[in-house]
Design an enzyme around this catalytic site. Structure first.
Site, PDB file in Angstrom:
ATOM      1  N   ASP A 261      -4.415  -5.573  -8.200  1.00 22.10           N
ATOM      2  CA  ASP A 261      -4.738  -4.922  -6.939  1.00 22.10           C
ATOM      3  C   ASP A 261      -4.933  -3.428  -7.247  1.00 22.10           C
ATOM      4  OD1 ASP A 261      -5.183  -4.602  -4.225  1.00 22.10           O
ATOM      5  OD2 ASP A 261      -3.360  -5.641  -3.609  1.00 22.10           O
TER       6      ASP A 261
ATOM      7  N   HIS B 151       0.830  -1.196   0.000  1.00 22.36           N
ATOM      8  CA  HIS B 151       0.000   0.000   0.000  1.00 22.36           C
ATOM      9  C   HIS B 151       0.877   1.263   0.000  1.00 22.36           C
ATOM     10  CE1 HIS B 151      -3.043  -2.908   1.339  1.00 22.36           C
ATOM     11  NE2 HIS B 151      -3.925  -2.060   0.865  1.00 22.36           N
TER      12      HIS B 151
END
Length: 564
Positions: free
Chosen positions: A305, A232
């Site tokens: 993702d 992330h």
């Protein structure tokens, strides 16, 4: 119902080669056509550039309900999927209504192709759809119990809840093999540090979800379990070679693909020993096309993702450029959480590429062929997830299976050390930890107990004052029952015993999520690993703590797996 004539999915099939016969394409309804791969290819070939491009988009939206922005994208851009995030999933009735509204909008727009409506509902730690949905003991708890049946039934339970809400795709199971204690973002989301255990449990979980009509999406290809950073915020660099990947991280994929796994999510992770550079796997043709498609033989759907994650942009690409690279590498869909202005920038960039590059149109056509094939397989069957869920029956459709979850949690409980167990319920104890379920169950089991609740954040370090407060209070109690849940709580406990070593014999640990922090605590006299953070997991942990049953769970991870 969504399958009425007014909501028919009109498929334009190219029956003759354009330019030779000039025949007008036949139209058929979605529910009447058994769409095979060759027909999906024909439909993709007949699509306009806008329709092709729309199908490769999976985007998120703001708020709990389907706002005008997402409905406009569905109506005008004909997008292929919508992702439900945590901010969308608090009110289940509103969420079910949103799913139906979005599907109805899709059915009435363009060629009426239904949407993938996806979420992350792994069980355990990661649960984007909240409300009254189940909090399971999690993947690691399943493996600790040792029963593939628990994986199957968990997948089926989660699948039934998603089905009731109109969610037809789940970004699960997580098949990362947990071999790095610094892989905090994976931790209990993995089944085990043993590849075979991960593979067997993931297979059972997948079949459980499939039994409810849910499209399983295994992740994070090719493997996040040896990453020491969170994608992330960073691009993890994993220096494993191809032989290691094949025998460890890719074993679950090698076993799932022949079982008919419909979809795989690619991770923002670099494998320079395999690719020769630091290109994220999600953007790497060597890893997606060459390894996943050609070598492993996967013909299903590949989804990135979230491209807003920093790991997708570490090569200096903008998000629009990353989206292009992802599609060229072999992904079929690009996921972009927020926001609509970014979605438009990505759209504009990809459309310009599509206008000038015939090869890119061929890439999109092949991707959309796979998208349509999976949609037909899962969204056009008698057992398919309803495109119009009934929000009025959610209380019946999402029943709390608390008895089963408690039994599963009991099977997971693992006695890591038991020198002072069981504890007498009349003992005077101090409960110290971070989660409400721990304190509720602890007070119920030990009515005379006191508690000290310290902050969950910062996640990676001890919150100010926690160590000193515990030391100042713990001496007045027979036992300190400590909840070990995060790197921050591990630091609190380590500092407590460093500064007050005399407390060691009186400390009893209940570990949840990953138990790896116990590996560095050789002084521990009593510790139970419970894995889950739901009420049933805490009930099982305290039942074992007070001697109601003998815990039989086995640690799914070990020091040897981490190279210690």
């Amino acid at each position: 119902m969504i399958f009425s004539k007014r909501l028919a999915f009109l498929l334009v099939l190219v029956l003759f080669t354009p330019g030779i016969h000039g025949a007008r394409a036949e139209t058929v309804s979605w529910q009447d056509r058994d769409l095979g791969k060759s027909q999906a290819f024909s439909m993709a070939s007949s699509m306009s550039d806008e329709e092709l491009l729309g199908q490769v988009f999976m985007i998120g939206f703001n708020g709990p309900g389907a706002d005008s922005t997402i409905l406009t994208w569905i109506r005008e851009k004909h997008i292929g999927g919508v992702k439900i995030f945590g901010w969308n999933g608090e009110d289940l009735k509103v969420l079910a209504e949103a799913a139906g509204t979005m599907q109805q909008t899709a059915a009435e727009s363009g060629q009426g192709i239904p949407l993938f409506i996806a979420t992350d509902q792994e069980g355990g730690w990661v649960r984007h759809v909240k409300g009254e949905t189940s909090i399971t003991p999690g993947n690691m708890g399943i493996a600790a119990g040792g029963l593939p049946y628990d994986a199957y039934r968990t997948g089926k339970l989660i699948g039934a809840e998603l089905r009731a809400l109109g969610i037809n795709m789940n970004f699960a199971p997580t098949v990362d093999v947990y071999v790095n204690p610094e892989a905090h973002v994976i931790g209990p989301r993995s089944f085990s540090s043993d590849p075979a255990t991960v593979a067997v449990m993931a297979q059972a979980y997948y079949h459980g979800m499939r039994s409810e009509g849910i499209i399983s999406t295994a992740k994070h290809f090719p493997g996040h379990g040896n990453a020491d950073e969170d994608s992330h915020g960073f691009l993890p660099i994993i220096n494993d070679d191809i032989e290691t990947l094949m025998e460890r991280d890719l074993l679950p994929y090698r076993m799932l693909i022949p079982e008919g796994l419909p979809a795989i999510m690619t991770g923002h992770l670099a494998f320079p020993a395999v690719t020769g550079d630091a290109t994220p796997a999600s953007l790497s043709k060597k890893l997606i096309h060459d390894l996943l498609r050609l070598r492993l033989g996967f013909n299903g759907l590949v989804i990135t993702d979230d491209l807003r994650m920093s790991g997708a942009q570490q090569g200096g690409e903008s998000i629009p450029q990353a989206a292009e690279a992802a599609l060229r590498a072999g992904n079929d869909m690009v996921m972009i959480s927020l926001d609509s202005r970014l979605h438009q920038r990505v759209w504009d960039h990809l459309y310009r590429v599509l206008e000038r590059d015939p090869d890119f149109r061929e890439i999109l056509r092949n991707a959309v062929t796979r998208i349509l094939t999976i949609k037909e397989e899962y969204l056009n069957r008698p057992w398919s997830v309803p495109l119009e869920p009934d929000p009025t029956i959610l209380d019946k459709a999402i029943p709390a299976d608390t008895e089963y979850l408690f039994q599963q949690a009991c099977r997971a409980i693992t006695a890591v050390a038991d020198k002072s167990l069981p504890l007498d319920p009349s003992a005077k104890i101090l409960l110290a930890g971070q989660l409400g379920g721990f304190f509720r169950e602890g007070k119920r089991r030990f009515p005379a107990s006191d508690s000290f609740d310290f902050a969950y954040t910062p996640f990676y370090s001890a919150p100010p004052g926690a160590v000193e407060e515990i030391i100042s209070r713990a001496g007045r109690y027979e036992y300190l029952v400590f909840l070990l849940a995060t790197p921050g709580s591990a630091e609190v406990l380590s500092e407590v015993v460093r500064k007050a070593p005399e407390l060691k014999p009186r400390i009893v640990i209940i570990s949840v999520l990953t138990p790896v922090y116990l590996f560095s605590m050789d002084w521990v006299h009593a510790a139970l690993a419970a894995y889950g953070t739901g009420d049933e997991s805490f009930a099982a942990a305290f039942a074992a703590l007070t001697g109601e049953f003998i815990p039989r769970g086995k640690l799914p991870v070990n020091k040897a797996s981490f190279g210690e």
